[in-house]
Motif scaffolding. Structure first.
Motif, short mmCIF file in Angstrom:
data_model
loop_
_atom_site.label_atom_id
_atom_site.label_comp_id
_atom_site.label_asym_id
_atom_site.label_seq_id
_atom_site.Cartn_x
_atom_site.Cartn_y
_atom_site.Cartn_z
N ILE A 102 -9.53 7.60 10.82
CA ILE A 102 -8.56 6.55 11.36
C ILE A 102 -7.33 6.36 10.51
O ILE A 102 -7.35 6.59 9.33
N ALA A 103 -6.29 5.92 10.94
CA ALA A 103 -5.02 5.77 10.38
C ALA A 103 -5.01 5.14 9.21
O ALA A 103 -4.45 5.33 8.05
N SER A 104 -5.72 3.92 9.02
CA SER A 104 -5.68 3.19 7.92
C SER A 104 -6.58 3.93 6.77
O SER A 104 -6.36 3.46 5.43
N THR A 105 -7.32 4.94 6.77
CA THR A 105 -8.00 5.68 5.79
C THR A 105 -7.48 7.08 5.64
O THR A 105 -8.10 7.60 4.71
N VAL A 106 -6.47 7.49 6.10
CA VAL A 106 -6.11 8.91 6.19
C VAL A 106 -5.73 9.30 4.79
O VAL A 106 -5.82 10.32 4.21
N ARG A 107 -5.13 8.29 4.01
CA ARG A 107 -4.88 8.39 2.31
C ARG A 107 -6.07 8.64 1.55
O ARG A 107 -6.05 8.85 0.18
N ASP A 108 -7.05 8.18 1.93
CA ASP A 108 -8.52 7.98 1.31
C ASP A 108 -9.06 9.44 1.18
O ASP A 108 -9.68 10.08 1.90
N ARG A 109 -8.97 9.97 -0.05
CA ARG A 109 -9.64 11.40 -0.26
C ARG A 109 -11.09 11.49 0.08
O ARG A 109 -11.80 12.40 0.48
N GLY A 110 -11.79 10.26 -0.28
CA GLY A 110 -13.30 10.19 0.06
C GLY A 110 -13.67 10.35 1.80
O GLY A 110 -14.91 10.67 1.86
N ARG A 111 -12.49 10.23 2.43
CA ARG A 111 -12.87 10.53 3.79
C ARG A 111 -12.89 11.90 4.51
O ARG A 111 -13.31 12.09 5.62
N TYR A 112 -12.40 12.62 3.52
CA TYR A 112 -12.43 14.06 3.79
C TYR A 112 -13.64 14.93 3.46
O TYR A 112 -13.94 14.85 2.09
N ASN A 113 -14.11 15.56 4.35
CA ASN A 113 -15.45 16.28 3.96
C ASN A 113 -15.35 17.75 3.75
O ASN A 113 -16.53 18.41 3.48
#
Length: 125
Positions: A102-113
């Motif tokens: 989601i847009a609010s977490t796009v900058r969080d590297r932990g969200r990318y797998n």
């Protein structure tokens, strides 16, 4: 899922480079793609991201005013156009992806797998 980053190299301050990230094994239209970078001794930081469906773009501080992200849906590839490069841009640049960011977490590297192997950009002064 495979991500193949390419296009890095040695350039002089003020030059431009275009990085590519070719993807396979995923449903390209359903993901968010991100570019991150990691300088020696530093944490990996968000550069820019794009939601493939719809094309919404999200810029991190390193990218504002100089870098642009784009995509080619036919090639399942995203690009990072970097202009006016400076020595402080020297880093390994990684592309990453995930479904359902989601847009609010796009900058969080932990969200990318899923991550590519990285491509080194070196900017000399």
């Amino acid at each position: 899922v495979q991500l193949q980053a390419s296009g890095g190299g040695l350039v002089q301050a003020g030059d431009s480079l275009r990085l590519s990230c070719a993807t396979s094994g995923l449903t390209f239209m359903h993901v968010t793609m991100g570019w991150f970078r990691q300088a020696a001794g530093e944490e990996r930081e968000f550069v820019v991201g794009i939601r493939v469906s719809g094309g919404s773009k999200y810029y991190g501080d390193p990218a504002k005013g100089r870098f642009t992200i784009s995509k080619d849906n036919a090639k399942n590839t995203v690009y990072l156009q970097m202009n006016s490069l400076q020595p402080e841009d020297t880093a390994v640049y990684y592309c990453a992806t995930a479904y359902g960011i989601i847009a609010s977490t796009v900058r969080d590297r932990g969200r990318y797998n899923y991550w590519g192997q990285g491509t080194l950009v070196t900017v000399s002064s």
